[in-house]
Every structure is written in structure tokens, then in C-alpha cells.
Design a protein around this motif. Structure first.
Motif, short mmCIF file in Angstrom:
data_model
loop_
_atom_site.label_atom_id
_atom_site.label_comp_id
_atom_site.label_asym_id
_atom_site.label_seq_id
_atom_site.Cartn_x
_atom_site.Cartn_y
_atom_site.Cartn_z
N THR A 54 0.85 -1.19 0.00
CA THR A 54 0.00 0.00 0.00
C THR A 54 0.88 1.23 0.00
OG1 THR A 54 -1.75 -1.15 1.22
CG2 THR A 54 -1.79 1.26 1.24
N LYS A 55 0.67 2.11 -0.95
CA LYS A 55 1.44 3.34 -1.05
C LYS A 55 0.86 4.38 -0.10
CE LYS A 55 2.45 2.53 -5.94
NZ LYS A 55 2.33 3.06 -7.33
N GLN B 293 8.30 2.48 7.45
CA GLN B 293 9.48 2.12 6.69
C GLN B 293 9.84 0.64 6.83
OE1 GLN B 293 11.04 3.57 4.45
NE2 GLN B 293 13.15 2.82 4.33
N GLY B 294 9.60 0.09 8.01
CA GLY B 294 10.03 -1.28 8.27
C GLY B 294 9.04 -2.35 7.88
N ASN B 295 7.78 -1.99 7.66
CA ASN B 295 6.79 -3.01 7.33
C ASN B 295 6.78 -3.30 5.83
OD1 ASN B 295 3.81 -3.82 6.53
ND2 ASN B 295 4.13 -4.43 8.66
N PRO B 296 6.85 -4.56 5.43
CA PRO B 296 6.93 -4.88 4.00
C PRO B 296 5.64 -4.63 3.23
CG PRO B 296 6.78 -6.89 5.31
CD PRO B 296 6.97 -5.76 6.28
N LEU C 211 -8.68 -1.81 19.46
CA LEU C 211 -7.35 -2.15 18.97
C LEU C 211 -6.95 -3.53 19.47
CD1 LEU C 211 -4.59 -1.27 17.64
CD2 LEU C 211 -3.93 -0.47 19.94
N ASP C 212 -6.45 -4.38 18.57
CA ASP C 212 -5.85 -5.66 18.96
C ASP C 212 -4.42 -5.35 19.40
OD1 ASP C 212 -4.51 -8.15 19.00
OD2 ASP C 212 -5.94 -8.99 17.58
N GLN C 213 -4.24 -5.19 20.69
CA GLN C 213 -2.97 -4.70 21.22
C GLN C 213 -1.81 -5.64 20.93
OE1 GLN C 213 -3.50 -3.15 25.33
NE2 GLN C 213 -5.69 -3.40 24.93
N GLU C 214 -2.02 -6.93 21.09
CA GLU C 214 -0.93 -7.89 20.88
C GLU C 214 -0.45 -7.86 19.44
OE1 GLU C 214 1.99 -10.61 21.50
OE2 GLU C 214 0.78 -9.58 23.02
N ARG C 215 -1.36 -7.85 18.48
CA ARG C 215 -0.97 -7.82 17.07
C ARG C 215 -0.37 -6.47 16.70
NH1 ARG C 215 -6.06 -9.07 13.99
NH2 ARG C 215 -4.70 -9.14 12.17
N PHE C 216 -0.88 -5.40 17.30
CA PHE C 216 -0.30 -4.09 17.04
C PHE C 216 1.17 -4.04 17.44
CE2 PHE C 216 0.81 0.03 19.08
CZ PHE C 216 0.85 0.82 17.94
N TRP C 217 1.48 -4.45 18.66
CA TRP C 217 2.87 -4.42 19.10
C TRP C 217 3.71 -5.43 18.34
CZ3 TRP C 217 4.70 -0.32 21.01
CH2 TRP C 217 3.91 0.53 21.80
N GLY C 218 3.09 -6.51 17.87
CA GLY C 218 3.82 -7.44 17.01
C GLY C 218 4.29 -6.78 15.73
N LEU C 219 3.45 -5.90 15.15
CA LEU C 219 3.86 -5.16 13.96
C LEU C 219 5.06 -4.26 14.25
CD1 LEU C 219 0.53 -3.94 12.29
CD2 LEU C 219 2.03 -5.78 11.52
N ILE C 220 5.03 -3.58 15.40
CA ILE C 220 6.13 -2.68 15.76
C ILE C 220 7.43 -3.47 15.92
CG2 ILE C 220 6.99 -1.04 17.48
CD1 ILE C 220 4.58 0.08 16.08
N VAL C 221 7.37 -4.56 16.64
CA VAL C 221 8.57 -5.37 16.87
C VAL C 221 9.12 -5.90 15.55
CG1 VAL C 221 9.40 -7.54 17.88
CG2 VAL C 221 7.99 -5.97 19.25
N ASP C 222 8.24 -6.42 14.71
CA ASP C 222 8.68 -6.96 13.42
C ASP C 222 9.34 -5.88 12.56
OD1 ASP C 222 8.50 -9.14 11.24
OD2 ASP C 222 7.47 -7.44 10.31
N ALA C 223 8.75 -4.68 12.52
CA ALA C 223 9.32 -3.59 11.72
C ALA C 223 10.70 -3.20 12.23
CB ALA C 223 8.39 -2.39 11.72
N LEU C 224 10.85 -3.11 13.54
CA LEU C 224 12.16 -2.73 14.11
C LEU C 224 13.21 -3.78 13.80
CD1 LEU C 224 10.98 -1.31 17.56
CD2 LEU C 224 11.81 -0.01 15.58
#
Length: 319
Positions: free
Chosen positions: A3-4, A23-26, A294-307
Motif C-alpha cells: 500500500t502506497k 518504513q520497516g513493514n513490507p 485495537l488488537d494490542q498484541e498484534r499491534f505491538w507485534g507489527l512494531i517489533v517486526d518492523a524494528l
């Protein structure tokens, strides 16, 4: 397919994390970062955006400065939350890159007009001044934008006044323009973002990553936590702005309801209030939606994965 997005922001601790997530999420193709006065003055938030761009390895993403004040009202900033620099806590070295020579409004318009219709999502996480001016200067972008997913507003109670959230109250006239333009708008407001709490357990997860971007985020959150405890009495700080980016990445992480939305422009107790007409049943076909959960667990999973991914990008910037 990715998604642009164009990320319009005022870094800001949580704006910085939103930049890193984008920037970090594919799943995200970050086309541009634009800045607007809000959390601090324009020169400070632009300097902060350039520093975060360095940390994130944004070698190909233009960063352009935009409006230095609201459309009508006097500027106001938030040093009690973000400090005098706008991003107190980490020691930021001078950026190795320069700001794009175009005004943010011009960059937003040029980028949208150059991309296929319906392919660009606008993600504003600060005052809506740049976005309002862009759609007024070039109304055709309303038909070309896929959607506007903004961090701001609230269905129930505010944070800068009893009824108003900061990003909206600093420039309610711009917010009124954006909410009423003929494009889909999703308001990711306090109802959802106050669930995005950076608890000690979350900070431990980020600390365990052990790379440069994660250490930067931990330093951000340490200052942010102290500021929120002292100014708004939160045990853990809510990290607002990345929730809007998360909504773009995976719509199921942020639950929304379709509801008519508008902005109060008076000068009384409710100025800047985002008014939702909750009398009718939720309507998925509504042009405006509001985030409620907000699905908090999945949200923070996105942050961790991006970092984790950003460390690889920094090591191999040519990729």
C-alpha cells in the motif's frame, strides 16, 4: 501488493515510531514524509523527521516541510508531552540528509497526481493543515486518493480539552475541510489509541531486539512515559500515531464503525470536538469511519517486526 502512503506528521515521539513502522513493514510503500507544525514548531519537527529518516534508512524517501501554523488560529505546541525539541530523550545527531526543496503541500499533490487513481493513502498524524491546503489547492486529489487514515479526534472525551484531541483542536478549520472533502476518512482517535499502551512488558520486548532502531525507540518511550505520568497521569504512555499506520497495514487490527463525523469550529468549550452522529446504526458504507478498538498484541507485534527488519535495511541500504 504493498500500500502506497504519504505520512504527514509532526515528530513527536509517537510520530517517530509511526515513521519506523511505515518504513520497516513490507506491506507499506512509503512514498514521502511531510511535516507540519504541531507537537513543536515546524523547524524542530522537520529536524526530528530527518533524524528519524536517517535511523530508519530512508535513503529514497523525500522529507518535505509544510505549514508552520494553522489556517486561522495562533500556533500551539506540546512541550509538556514532547519536550522543547519535540522529541526529547534520545540524543539526535545532525542529519546527513537535506530536506526536499518542495513545500509539503506541493509534494503531496505532485505525488498523488503522479500515481494511479486509488493507489495512495494519506496518513496524517499531526495537525491537518497540509492535507486541507492540498485538497483545496488541487481538488482533483480527492478523487485520486484511496483513503485518508488520520490520527486525531475522539468519539467520547478529549485529551487537550474535555472534548477535543490535540491534533484537531490545534487547527479545527483544517480538520473540518479534511472531514468534509469527498474522500473516505477513517478517524483513528483516542478511543483506539489509548489502548496502544507501551507497558513495561512492551518495552522489554523492544529492548530485546537489541539493534539501533530498537534502542532509539526505547529511549523515546522512556521520556514519553515520564511525560505522560506527570502531565496526564498514565501509568504507561499511549503511542497514538503508529495505530493509524497499523490500520493501513492490517485493517483487522483496528476495529472501526461507520458513522457521520464533523468538527466543531466555535470558540467555546467544544471547539475542536469531533462530533459523531451515533443516533443511527453503524453503517459500513459510510464515507467516514471511527476507530473504536485495537488488537494490542498484534499491534505491538507489527512494531517489533518492523524494528527487526529495519536493522537489516540499515546494514544493506542498497536493498
Amino acid at each position: 501488493m504493498t500500500t502506497k502512503i504519504i505520512l504527514d506528521c509532526d515528530p513527536g515521539h509517537d510520530d517517530a515510531i509511526a515513521m519506523l513502522l511505515a518504513q520497516g513493514n513490507p506491506e507499506i510503500d512509503l512514498l514521502a514524509v511531510t511535516t507540519v507544525a504541531g507537537n513543536q514548531t515546524l523547524d524542530k519537527v522537520t529536524r526530528n523527521a530527518l533524524a528519524v529518516a536517517d535511523i530508519a534508512g530512508m535513503t529514497e524517501v523525500p522529507v518535505a516541510a509544510g505549514c508552520d501554523r494553522p489556517l486561522v488560529r495562533a500556533p500551539r505546541v506540546a512541550p509538556d508531552i514532547h519536550g522543547e525539541s519535540g522529541m526529547d530523550g534520545p540524543q539526535l545527531p545532525p542529519s546527513v540528509r537535506e530536506v526536499d526543496g518542495r513545500h509539503a503541500v506541493d509534494l503531496i499533490i505532485e505525488t498523488i497526481m503522479a500515481e494511479p487513481v486509488g493507489s495512495v493513502t494519506l496518513v496524517p498524524t499531526g495537525a491537518l493543515t497540509n492535507i486541507a491546503l492540498a485538497v483545496r489547492r488541487e481538488p482533483r486529489i480527492a478523487d485520486r486518493v484511496r483513503e485518508v487514515v488520520l490520527m486525531g479526534g475522539a468519539l467520547h472525551r478529549g485529551n487537550w480539552s474535555a472534548t477535543s484531541e490535540f491534533n484537531i483542536i490545534v487547527d479545527p478549520e483544517s480538520a473540518h475541510i479534511v472531514f468534509n472533502a469527498d474522500w473516505p476518512v477513517t478517524m483513528v482517535g483516542l478511543d483506539a489509541t489509548h489502548q496502544a499502551l507501551a507497558t513495561p512488558e512492551v518495552i522489554e520486548r523492544i529492548t530485546a531486539i537489541g539493534n539501533g532502531p530498537s534502542r532509539f525507540v526505547v529511549e523515546l518511550l522512556e521520556f514519553f512515559a515520564k511525560a505522560y505520568r506527570e502531565s496526564q497521569h498514565f501509568a504507561s504512555p499511549p503511542v497514538h500515531d503508529p495505530v493509524a499506520v497499523a490500520r493501513v497495514i492490517d485493517r483487522s487490527i483496528v476495529r472501526t464503525v461507520g458513522v457521520p463525523l464533523d468538527v466543531e469550529l466555535g470558540n467555546g468549550l467544544t471547539v475542536g470536538m469531533t462530533v459523531a452522529d451515533l443516533r443511527a446504526p453503524a453503517d459500513d458504507a459510510s464515507r467516514t469511519h471511527a476507530a473504536v478498538d485495537l488488537d494490542q498484541e498484534r499491534f505491538w507485534g507489527l512494531i517489533v517486526d518492523a524494528l527487526e527488519r529495519l536493522d537489516d535495511r540499515l546494514l544493506t541500504p542498497e536493498e
